[in-house]
Design a protein around this motif. Structure first.
Motif, PDB file in Angstrom:
ATOM      1  N   ALA A 158      53.047   1.351  27.992  1.00 56.64           N
ATOM      2  CA  ALA A 158      52.349   2.472  28.847  1.00 56.64           C
ATOM      3  C   ALA A 158      53.320   2.891  29.709  1.00 56.64           C
ATOM      4  O   ALA A 158      53.744   4.056  30.102  1.00 56.64           O
ATOM      5  N   SER A 159      53.888   1.890  30.433  1.00 58.07           N
ATOM      6  CA  SER A 159      55.001   2.267  31.838  1.00 58.07           C
ATOM      7  C   SER A 159      56.326   2.974  31.098  1.00 58.07           C
ATOM      8  O   SER A 159      56.924   3.722  31.526  1.00 58.07           O
ATOM      9  N   GLY A 160      56.599   2.287  29.850  1.00 61.61           N
ATOM     10  CA  GLY A 160      57.650   2.719  29.369  1.00 61.61           C
ATOM     11  C   GLY A 160      57.745   4.156  28.825  1.00 61.61           C
ATOM     12  O   GLY A 160      58.469   5.244  28.645  1.00 61.61           O
ATOM     13  N   ILE A 161      56.415   4.584  28.213  1.00 58.23           N
ATOM     14  CA  ILE A 161      56.318   5.960  27.761  1.00 58.23           C
ATOM     15  C   ILE A 161      56.298   7.009  28.805  1.00 58.23           C
ATOM     16  O   ILE A 161      56.826   7.985  29.039  1.00 58.23           O
ATOM     17  N   LEU A 162      55.583   6.505  29.985  1.00 59.57           N
ATOM     18  CA  LEU A 162      55.728   7.478  31.382  1.00 59.57           C
ATOM     19  C   LEU A 162      57.035   7.553  31.756  1.00 59.57           C
ATOM     20  O   LEU A 162      57.412   8.659  32.001  1.00 59.57           O
ATOM     21  N   LEU A 163      57.988   6.362  31.645  1.00 59.30           N
ATOM     22  CA  LEU A 163      59.241   6.523  32.222  1.00 59.30           C
ATOM     23  C   LEU A 163      60.141   7.353  31.337  1.00 59.30           C
ATOM     24  O   LEU A 163      60.879   8.406  31.924  1.00 59.30           O
ATOM     25  N   VAL A 164      59.802   7.430  29.863  1.00 58.88           N
ATOM     26  CA  VAL A 164      60.550   8.251  29.044  1.00 58.88           C
ATOM     27  C   VAL A 164      60.156   9.717  29.348  1.00 58.88           C
ATOM     28  O   VAL A 164      60.963  10.699  29.474  1.00 58.88           O
ATOM     29  N   TRP A 165      58.989   9.988  29.826  1.00 57.13           N
ATOM     30  CA  TRP A 165      58.690  11.212  29.907  1.00 57.13           C
ATOM     31  C   TRP A 165      59.182  11.757  31.264  1.00 57.13           C
ATOM     32  O   TRP A 165      59.742  12.828  31.156  1.00 57.13           O
TER      33      TRP A 165
ATOM     34  N   PRO B  84      72.707  22.145  23.351  1.00 60.40           N
ATOM     35  CA  PRO B  84      71.730  21.323  22.739  1.00 60.40           C
ATOM     36  C   PRO B  84      72.275  19.955  22.225  1.00 60.40           C
ATOM     37  O   PRO B  84      71.442  19.141  22.201  1.00 60.40           O
ATOM     38  N   VAL B  85      73.382  19.847  21.873  1.00 60.11           N
ATOM     39  CA  VAL B  85      74.154  18.636  21.739  1.00 60.11           C
ATOM     40  C   VAL B  85      74.222  17.805  22.845  1.00 60.11           C
ATOM     41  O   VAL B  85      73.958  16.390  22.901  1.00 60.11           O
ATOM     42  N   VAL B  86      74.441  18.090  23.977  1.00 63.99           N
ATOM     43  CA  VAL B  86      74.593  17.172  25.270  1.00 63.99           C
ATOM     44  C   VAL B  86      73.163  17.004  25.343  1.00 63.99           C
ATOM     45  O   VAL B  86      72.978  15.748  25.723  1.00 63.99           O
ATOM     46  N   GLN B  87      72.233  17.869  25.537  1.00 66.52           N
ATOM     47  CA  GLN B  87      71.007  17.535  25.900  1.00 66.52           C
ATOM     48  C   GLN B  87      70.295  16.375  24.896  1.00 66.52           C
ATOM     49  O   GLN B  87      69.751  15.334  25.317  1.00 66.52           O
ATOM     50  N   GLY B  88      70.649  16.579  23.566  1.00 65.39           N
ATOM     51  CA  GLY B  88      70.227  15.650  22.564  1.00 65.39           C
ATOM     52  C   GLY B  88      70.673  14.382  22.645  1.00 65.39           C
ATOM     53  O   GLY B  88      70.105  13.373  22.541  1.00 65.39           O
ATOM     54  N   VAL B  89      71.930  14.222  22.697  1.00 62.19           N
ATOM     55  CA  VAL B  89      72.660  13.017  23.415  1.00 62.19           C
ATOM     56  C   VAL B  89      72.239  12.049  24.228  1.00 62.19           C
ATOM     57  O   VAL B  89      71.917  10.984  24.200  1.00 62.19           O
ATOM     58  N   VAL B  90      72.191  12.742  25.505  1.00 56.23           N
ATOM     59  CA  VAL B  90      71.446  12.404  26.676  1.00 56.23           C
ATOM     60  C   VAL B  90      69.991  11.679  26.663  1.00 56.23           C
ATOM     61  O   VAL B  90      69.771  10.827  26.997  1.00 56.23           O
ATOM     62  N   ILE B  91      69.382  12.525  25.595  1.00 60.84           N
ATOM     63  CA  ILE B  91      67.954  12.200  25.615  1.00 60.84           C
ATOM     64  C   ILE B  91      67.975  10.749  24.555  1.00 60.84           C
ATOM     65  O   ILE B  91      67.367   9.889  25.039  1.00 60.84           O
ATOM     66  N   VAL B  92      68.682  10.801  23.670  1.00 59.87           N
ATOM     67  CA  VAL B  92      68.799   9.736  22.889  1.00 59.87           C
ATOM     68  C   VAL B  92      69.310   8.114  23.703  1.00 59.87           C
ATOM     69  O   VAL B  92      68.763   7.123  23.746  1.00 59.87           O
ATOM     70  N   ILE B  93      70.462   8.301  24.389  1.00 57.14           N
ATOM     71  CA  ILE B  93      70.886   7.384  25.260  1.00 57.14           C
ATOM     72  C   ILE B  93      69.903   6.871  26.174  1.00 57.14           C
ATOM     73  O   ILE B  93      69.694   5.788  26.517  1.00 57.14           O
ATOM     74  N   SER B  94      69.075   7.934  26.867  1.00 61.09           N
ATOM     75  CA  SER B  94      68.195   7.699  27.892  1.00 61.09           C
ATOM     76  C   SER B  94      66.965   6.878  27.222  1.00 61.09           C
ATOM     77  O   SER B  94      66.554   5.725  27.773  1.00 61.09           O
ATOM     78  N   VAL B  95      66.365   7.450  26.244  1.00 53.66           N
ATOM     79  CA  VAL B  95      65.383   6.445  25.577  1.00 53.66           C
ATOM     80  C   VAL B  95      65.758   5.250  25.044  1.00 53.66           C
ATOM     81  O   VAL B  95      64.975   4.240  25.415  1.00 53.66           O
TER      82      VAL B  95
END
Length: 315
Positions: free
Chosen positions: A10-17, A281-292
């Protein structure tokens, strides 16, 4: 154990959001007009043309609507389309991510299987072994990864012709060539990580060895090797696991340099290309994947804590 895992999830999902929200806000705070960049930066483009591009990108929608579309796209796996290539960002990331994960996984495994025993051995034996460990790890931490990588290319590829300089063919096209080209990047990336694990293991094991219960266990008849292997090392692992989790996350940053030095078509090089061409879009997508990925790694570390130390679950 199950309630503990549920709480961590639950805390992980909150952090991802929270991370996703920060990424969305950061991308929209970048100066410049994406529509103008997509039009090629041509000052002769008409206002109607720019409006048409903005409409196609959804930039004419209210801010909250864009945010809702963004979260919906992340949940459904739709990260948009590359401005420069017209390729789906999900497809571009999917073709690059396995290479980066393979590089990071191999480097992490190599660092752990060498760093943990080396650090525990030095802490137990002390003397010249401890001095050797300190000297070797200090050098490993002092040398930047790009310097070490360049030296390896110079020696093993250019001078001695032992290993190829770069590139990474698919594993199916030739397992031998694939593994051969992966050796230098993995060794280069794992060098500093190995040194950190060894030093942290040495410090943690050395502190545990000074505890009264270790002397008590030995004095009442337990064999020293059993006490060290089954009790001392296990009770010393929590701080080491913390470092492992954090450093694996930083691998995602270090791999940017490694992939450039050894010409690997991984996720990090895709990020650099996207930043260079202002492909949002590419920058945003890659940063999302790395952060998750970073959040998931730390979530796994928390769960491992609970498995190793019941007191963590109780707290």
């Amino acid at each position: 154990m199950t309630p503990y895992i549920v709480r961590r999830l639950a805390s992980g999902i909150l952090l991802v959001w929270i991370v996703l929200t920060l990424i969305f806000l950061a991308i929209h705070a970048i100066p410049g007009d994406p529509a103008y960049q997509l039009a090629g930066g041509d000052s002769g483009v008409t206002k109607e043309g720019l409006e048409h591009i903005r409409n196609g990108l959804g930039l004419d929608k209210p801010f909250l609507v864009q945010y809702g579309d963004y979260l919906g796209g992340v949940v459904t796996g739709n990260l948009g389309t590359s401005f420069s290539t017209g390729q789906k960002v999900t497809a571009a990331i999917g073709s690059r991510l396995p290479i980066t994960l393979e590089l990071i996984s191999c480097a992490a495994v190599l660092s752990i299987i060498i760093g943990l025993p080396f650090g525990a051995w030095a802490a137990r034996r002390r003397g010249w072994r401890d001095s050797v460990l300190s000297g070797v790890t200090s050098i490993a931490l002092a040398v930047p990864v790009y310097v070490f990588g360049a030296v390896m290319v110079l020696l093993f590829a250019v001078t001695w012709h032992v290993l190829p300089a770069g590139g990474l063919p698919p594993f199916g096209a030739g397992p031998g060539a694939h593994i051969e080209r992966l050796i230098m990047p993995v060794v280069t990336l794992s060098l500093a990580f190995l040194a950190i694990i060894a030093r942290m293991t040495r410090a943690s094991v050395g502190e545990t060895l000074r505890q009264d219960w270790v002397r008590t266990a030995t004095s009442i008849g337990y064999r020293p090797n059993v006490v060290f292997r089954d009790h001392v090392v296990r009770n010393s692992l929590n701080p080491v696991i913390t470092v492992i989790g954090l450093e694996i996350g930083t691998f995602l940053g270090s791999s940017v340099i490694i992939e450039r030095v050894f010409n690997l078509p991984g996720l990090s090089s895709l990020l650099i290309d996207g930043v260079t061409s202002r492909d949002y879009p590419v920058v945003q997508g890659v940063v999302i994947v790395i952060s998750v990925l970073f959040v998931v790694i730390n979530l796994i570390v928390d769960i491992v804590y609970g498995l190793l130390d019941p007191r963590t679950r109780q707290r």
